[in-house]
Design an enzyme around this catalytic site. Structure first.
Site, PDB file in Angstrom:
ATOM      1  N   HIS A  61      14.474   3.143  -6.256  1.00 46.46           N
ATOM      2  CA  HIS A  61      15.561   4.026  -6.703  1.00 46.46           C
ATOM      3  C   HIS A  61      15.733   4.009  -8.224  1.00 46.46           C
ATOM      4  CE1 HIS A  61      16.826   3.644  -2.342  1.00 46.46           C
ATOM      5  NE2 HIS A  61      16.668   4.942  -2.534  1.00 46.46           N
ATOM      6  N   ASP A  85      20.562   8.007   1.968  1.00 48.23           N
ATOM      7  CA  ASP A  85      20.984   6.600   1.967  1.00 48.23           C
ATOM      8  C   ASP A  85      21.893   6.267   0.791  1.00 48.23           C
ATOM      9  OD1 ASP A  85      19.140   6.006  -0.283  1.00 48.23           O
ATOM     10  OD2 ASP A  85      17.592   6.285   1.234  1.00 48.23           O
ATOM     11  N   ASP A 154      14.328  13.001  -3.407  1.00 47.29           N
ATOM     12  CA  ASP A 154      14.151  11.690  -2.764  1.00 47.29           C
ATOM     13  C   ASP A 154      13.888  11.932  -1.288  1.00 47.29           C
ATOM     14  OD1 ASP A 154      14.157   9.080  -2.012  1.00 47.29           O
ATOM     15  OD2 ASP A 154      16.322   8.813  -2.129  1.00 47.29           O
ATOM     16  N   THR A 156      11.235  12.096   2.371  1.00 46.27           N
ATOM     17  CA  THR A 156      10.170  11.431   3.112  1.00 46.27           C
ATOM     18  C   THR A 156       8.840  12.075   2.701  1.00 46.27           C
ATOM     19  OG1 THR A 156      10.658  12.977   4.899  1.00 46.27           O
ATOM     20  CG2 THR A 156      11.611  10.800   5.091  1.00 46.27           C
TER      21      THR A 156
HETATM   22  N1  AG3 Z   1      11.778   7.996   0.224  1.00 50.02           N
HETATM   23  C1  AG3 Z   1      10.505   7.842   0.830  1.00 50.02           C
HETATM   24  C2  AG3 Z   1       9.453   7.216   0.020  1.00 50.02           C
HETATM   25  C3  AG3 Z   1       8.145   7.364   0.664  1.00 50.02           C
HETATM   26  C4  AG3 Z   1       7.822   6.351   1.660  1.00 50.02           C
HETATM   27  N2  AG3 Z   1       6.559   6.633   2.274  1.00 50.02           N
HETATM   28  C5  AG3 Z   1       5.909   5.807   3.079  1.00 50.02           C
HETATM   29  N3  AG3 Z   1       6.376   4.634   3.329  1.00 50.02           N
HETATM   30  N4  AG3 Z   1       4.813   6.204   3.623  1.00 50.02           N
HETATM   31  C6  AG3 Z   1      12.561   6.828   0.231  1.00 50.02           C
HETATM   32  C7  AG3 Z   1      13.900   7.043   0.693  1.00 50.02           C
HETATM   33  C8  AG3 Z   1      14.777   6.072   0.025  1.00 50.02           C
HETATM   34  N5  AG3 Z   1      15.861   6.714  -0.568  1.00 50.02           N
END
Ligand code: AG3
Length: 276
Positions: A61, A85, A154, A156
């Site tokens: 973050h 989150d 932010d 996925t």
């Molecule tokens: N956002 C996802 C990051 C990527 C993760 N990818 C993975 N593990 N394959 C994170 C959310 C947190 N705010």
């Protein structure tokens, strides 16, 4: 021994020994799980992909948020796409220039799950400068009349509900709703696993933004050297930050003194991205 492993292409795994599963639910959009790890607190997993581990979430973050916030001369109006989150919001609100920070999260179940089982927002959602909107980020950005200084994506990975957040039409909408000068940052996959995501983001962002800066940072919980990509609109030098504001922000991983050095790319990645 019980472990949770996230598998990357070719059979590379990121694995944590766990004490157990705390929560599991299939929301309208995705499968949300929370695990208790043996040594690092709780872990949020969405559709099998590790989103964050309590002990190290700041690694991600802080690096997502502070470089763009400090390179912008006066970030007042900030939009976060995803980020249900509250971790990115918490870091954004450390900046006193911020008057308004909106979080647009598609999946209310993510907000509720994290609030209940791994609260990391540190009161950010209750801060008078913040606003939570449950909506599809693509639609929100397309219809937005408001203009922003900084947009933080932010999300996925580009599978499932986040897929369109990595494409040119979405970046064009982001560009349109930035003020005359502004910055966009997105997470963009691993440097060595999921390399195709970094390359796709660089290529698509180059079609839209005046300048594009990819960089990588190790984030425990993800594959080695995780990618972040910045798109610049107008006259902003992403390599330079406001040092005075930088020294007033308390961080554990992002270091304003090393801002420029963070932009180092492994050679193959630099050559590939420059050739796009
Ligand atoms: N956002 C996802 C990051 C990527 C993760 N990818 C993975 N593990 N394959 C994170 C959310 C947190 N705010």
């Amino acid at each position: 021994m019980v472990a949770f492993t996230e598998w990357y292409e070719g059979g590379y795994g990121v694995s944590f020994r766990i004490k157990g599963k705390v929560f599991e639910k299939k929301s309208k959009y995705q499968k949300i799980e929370v695990y208790e790890t043996e040594g690092f607190g709780r872990m949020l997993v969405i559709d099998g992909a590790i989103q964050f581990i309590e002990k190290w979430e700041k690694m991600y973050h802080e690096i997502l948020v502070h470089p763009v916030m400090l390179a912008h001369p006066n970030p007042e109006n900030v939009l976060i796409i995803g980020g249900g989150d509250g971790g990115a919001l918490r870091e954004v609100l450390l900046h006193e220039t911020v008057k308004k920070a909106k979080v647009v999260e598609i999946d209310k179940e993510v907000v509720d799950t994290v609030k209940k089982y791994i609260p990391i927002d540190n009161g950010a959602f209750d801060n008078g400068r913040s606003e939570l909107i449950i909506d599809d980020g693509i639609k929100f950005v397309k219809e937005s009349k408001d203009k922003y200084d900084v947009i933080i994506i932010d999300s996925t990975d580009p599978k499932g509900p986040a897929e369109e957040l990595f494409n040119v039409p979405f970046y064009k909408d982001c560009y349109r709703i930035l003020k005359d000068k502004g910055l966009v940052v997105t997470q963009s996959g691993g440097a060595y696993f999921d390399t195709k995501v970094s390359i796709r983001v660089a290529k698509n962002m180059k079609e839209v933004f005046d300048k594009v800066h990819p960089f990588f940072f190790s984030v425990i919980g993800y594959a080695p050297s995780w990618g972040f990509s910045v798109g610049v609109k107008g006259d902003i030098d992403f390599l330079k930050i406001d040092e005075k504001r930088g020294s007033s922000i308390k961080t554990e991983y992002y270091d304003p003194e090393y801002h420029e050095r963070m932009l180092f790319l492994p050679r193959k990645m630099r050559e590939t991205i420059e050739s796009l």
